[in-house]
Design a protein around this motif. Structure first.
Motif, mmCIF file in Angstrom:
data_model
loop_
_atom_site.group_PDB
_atom_site.id
_atom_site.type_symbol
_atom_site.label_atom_id
_atom_site.label_comp_id
_atom_site.label_asym_id
_atom_site.label_seq_id
_atom_site.Cartn_x
_atom_site.Cartn_y
_atom_site.Cartn_z
ATOM 1 N N ILE A 78 -18.078 16.013 -4.370
ATOM 2 C CA ILE A 78 -16.999 15.023 -4.344
ATOM 3 C C ILE A 78 -16.776 14.571 -2.907
ATOM 4 C CG2 ILE A 78 -14.619 14.523 -4.942
ATOM 5 C CD1 ILE A 78 -16.416 15.124 -7.332
ATOM 6 N N GLN A 79 -16.753 13.286 -2.710
ATOM 7 C CA GLN A 79 -16.628 12.706 -1.371
ATOM 8 C C GLN A 79 -15.380 11.835 -1.274
ATOM 9 O OE1 GLN A 79 -20.110 11.011 0.977
ATOM 10 N NE2 GLN A 79 -19.087 9.114 0.411
ATOM 11 N N LEU A 80 -14.679 11.981 -0.151
ATOM 12 C CA LEU A 80 -13.538 11.123 0.141
ATOM 13 C C LEU A 80 -13.852 10.333 1.401
ATOM 14 C CD1 LEU A 80 -10.593 10.321 -0.615
ATOM 15 C CD2 LEU A 80 -9.837 12.052 1.032
ATOM 16 N N SER A 81 -13.786 9.012 1.303
ATOM 17 C CA SER A 81 -14.097 8.158 2.451
ATOM 18 C C SER A 81 -12.977 7.155 2.669
ATOM 19 C CB SER A 81 -15.420 7.424 2.234
ATOM 20 O OG SER A 81 -15.362 6.607 1.071
ATOM 21 N N SER A 82 -12.874 6.693 3.910
ATOM 22 C CA SER A 82 -11.859 5.719 4.273
ATOM 23 C C SER A 82 -12.502 4.557 5.005
ATOM 24 C CB SER A 82 -10.795 6.371 5.166
ATOM 25 O OG SER A 82 -9.930 5.392 5.701
ATOM 26 N N PRO B 184 0.825 -1.222 0.000
ATOM 27 C CA PRO B 184 0.000 0.000 0.000
ATOM 28 C C PRO B 184 0.848 1.256 0.000
ATOM 29 C CG PRO B 184 0.088 -0.936 2.200
ATOM 30 C CD PRO B 184 0.808 -1.908 1.300
ATOM 31 N N PHE B 185 0.207 2.390 -0.280
ATOM 32 C CA PHE B 185 0.871 3.689 -0.289
ATOM 33 C C PHE B 185 0.954 4.195 1.149
ATOM 34 C CE2 PHE B 185 1.759 8.046 -1.307
ATOM 35 C CZ PHE B 185 2.328 8.012 -2.578
ATOM 36 N N THR B 186 2.145 4.576 1.594
ATOM 37 C CA THR B 186 2.312 4.984 2.987
ATOM 38 C C THR B 186 1.829 6.417 3.217
ATOM 39 O OG1 THR B 186 4.596 5.630 2.518
ATOM 40 C CG2 THR B 186 4.234 3.430 3.404
ATOM 41 N N VAL B 187 1.116 6.619 4.323
ATOM 42 C CA VAL B 187 0.550 7.922 4.700
ATOM 43 C C VAL B 187 0.911 8.199 6.152
ATOM 44 C CG1 VAL B 187 -1.591 9.205 5.119
ATOM 45 C CG2 VAL B 187 -1.368 7.780 3.075
ATOM 46 N N GLY B 188 1.227 9.457 6.463
ATOM 47 C CA GLY B 188 1.442 9.834 7.848
ATOM 48 C C GLY B 188 2.854 9.679 8.341
ATOM 49 N N GLY C 266 -2.747 1.878 10.411
ATOM 50 C CA GLY C 266 -2.988 0.586 9.788
ATOM 51 C C GLY C 266 -3.403 0.737 8.339
ATOM 52 N N GLN C 267 -3.697 -0.375 7.699
ATOM 53 C CA GLN C 267 -4.051 -0.370 6.287
ATOM 54 C C GLN C 267 -5.518 -0.040 6.085
ATOM 55 O OE1 GLN C 267 -2.652 -3.648 3.945
ATOM 56 N NE2 GLN C 267 -0.641 -3.687 4.918
ATOM 57 N N ALA C 268 -5.795 0.659 4.992
ATOM 58 C CA ALA C 268 -7.161 1.069 4.680
ATOM 59 C C ALA C 268 -7.266 1.350 3.186
ATOM 60 C CB ALA C 268 -7.548 2.305 5.490
ATOM 61 N N THR C 269 -8.481 1.570 2.735
ATOM 62 C CA THR C 269 -8.731 1.968 1.354
ATOM 63 C C THR C 269 -9.410 3.323 1.352
ATOM 64 O OG1 THR C 269 -8.963 -0.323 0.587
ATOM 65 C CG2 THR C 269 -9.906 1.400 -0.806
ATOM 66 N N TRP D 195 -7.315 4.438 -3.471
ATOM 67 C CA TRP D 195 -5.900 4.288 -3.124
ATOM 68 C C TRP D 195 -5.813 3.348 -1.931
ATOM 69 C CZ3 TRP D 195 -7.868 8.938 -4.736
ATOM 70 C CH2 TRP D 195 -7.173 9.623 -5.752
ATOM 71 N N ASN D 196 -5.003 2.335 -2.024
ATOM 72 C CA ASN D 196 -4.731 1.467 -0.881
ATOM 73 C C ASN D 196 -3.606 2.095 -0.069
ATOM 74 O OD1 ASN D 196 -6.622 -0.521 -1.683
ATOM 75 N ND2 ASN D 196 -5.141 -1.337 -3.139
ATOM 76 N N ILE D 197 -3.860 2.368 1.200
ATOM 77 C CA ILE D 197 -2.895 3.113 2.010
ATOM 78 C C ILE D 197 -2.529 2.362 3.285
ATOM 79 C CG2 ILE D 197 -3.721 5.332 1.134
ATOM 80 C CD1 ILE D 197 -5.192 5.710 3.812
ATOM 81 N N ASP D 198 -1.416 2.748 3.857
ATOM 82 C CA ASP D 198 -0.964 2.241 5.150
ATOM 83 C C ASP D 198 -0.656 3.460 6.007
ATOM 84 O OD1 ASP D 198 0.068 0.947 7.303
ATOM 85 O OD2 ASP D 198 1.806 0.100 6.280
ATOM 86 N N VAL D 199 -1.500 3.739 6.988
ATOM 87 C CA VAL D 199 -1.386 4.932 7.818
ATOM 88 C C VAL D 199 -0.391 4.671 8.941
ATOM 89 C CG1 VAL D 199 -2.633 6.603 9.239
ATOM 90 C CG2 VAL D 199 -3.770 5.542 7.272
#
Length: 334
Positions: free
Chosen positions: A253-257, A180-184, A306-309, A226-230
């Protein structure tokens, strides 16, 4: 850059490196070498490298021994007197002796290049391509004469090396294929279109992902994920970079996790700049057509470690289409 270093009076104590990552990305003169960007022949891999360190590295010196970008870290660390400690083994070696003129203890080596399941191997003299052909690069940079029949032992040795390298690399690729794409891990993280996944009829603007943005967003059923890893549980502001054609404003436009709720904003401002060609070469095959994008805050998300979408969707599209999307910035809120 060099003039500024001199103006700051640090030019003699600064190492400057100028290099390229691969061969040219279009059909043009390439030093009589075979291949271009994307090829694992000499012309797709061999590239210029200049290094400057006044009064230390002799001016005008040319190094014939082969080296690669993997050598940069150990070389610069060695020159600077830094212990290049790494969690993982380094494939490169310090070429400081070559730069300083000491080649007495330099051991011969092989450099490997891989593309999908294709491997080529370069030694000081030869290149073995993925088809088992052997070329004497010192005498034949264009790879026109296959000399495999003249050097069967070298072919066997380099073939064994290439197969071992392929097995090793494929094993590592499989480990991280769905990474996943790393965030944070920094205050701000950009999620570009390059790493997003379009769903439905949404398309990339070009074949090359690294120069693309998302377009053709016409349905509320479509989305981008986007698959992410926070790395750290925090509140993040989400900033969308978009364009919108006149008449299509009004989309929500909505952004949800999957691990942090949702936020949304309405597109109220039209922003429709022209495309321009980012490439130096104005060629029909150019894939560098880009444009400017406008930032818009979508609000905040509380993302848990942790991982999320992450899913970017449109709850309303009153016009013919929604927006084009370049990226999303996730900025930590203190």
């Amino acid at each position: 850059i060099l003039a500024k270093l001199d103006a700051l009076e640090i030019g003699d104590d600064t190492i400057v490196v100028y290099f390229s990552d691969n061969g040219p990305n279009s059909l043009r003169w390439n030093g009589d070498m075979k291949g271009r960007k994307g090829a694992i022949d000499e012309g797709g891999l061999r590239s210029p490298f200049f290094i400057r360190w006044p009064n230390k590295i002799p001016a005008g010196k040319s190094v014939e021994e082969i080296s690669g970008a993997i050598d940069l870290l150990p070389t610069l660390a060695d020159i600077a007197g830094i212990d290049a400690k790494s969690k993982y083994p380094l494939d490169g070696r310090s070429i400081r002796p070559l730069l300083m003129g000491d080649t007495t203890k330099w051991e011969s080596r092989s450099l490997y290049s891989i593309k999908n399941k294709q491997v080529s191997v370069r030694t000081q003299r030869f290149r073995l391509d993925d088809n088992g052909q052997l070329f004497d690069i010192e005498a034949d940079r264009g790879q026109r004469q296959n000399v495999a029949s003249q050097h069967p032992e070298i072919v066997r040795e380099l073939t064994a090396q290439s197969r071992q390298h392929l097995r090793s690399m494929q094993s590592e690729f499989e480990k991280y294929r769905d990474r996943p794409f790393t965030v944070g891990y920094a205050r701000s993280t950009t999620l570009p279109a390059r790493d997003g996944i379009p769903h439905g009829e949404i398309k990339r603007s070009s074949k090359a992902p690294n120069n693309s943005f998302f377009t053709h967003w016409k349905r509320t059923d479509d989305s981008i994920t986007w698959n992410i890893d926070v790395g750290e549980t925090k509140l993040y502001e989400a900033v969308l970079h978009y364009t919108c054609v006149s008449g299509n404003e009004g989309s929500t436009i909505q952004l949800s996790s999957t691990n942090g709720g949702e936020t949304q904003a309405k597109i109220v401002e039209v922003f429709d700049p022209p495309l321009y060609d980012k490439s130096i070469e104005r060629m029909a095959e150019s894939h560098y057509f880009v444009k400017d994008f406008k930032p818009l805050s979508l609000g905040t998300l509380s993302l848990k470690r942790g991982q999320a979408t992450l899913t970017l969707s449109a709850t309303q599209i009153p016009g013919d289409a929604a927006i084009d999307v370049h990226s999303i910035d996730l900025i930590q809120i203190d």
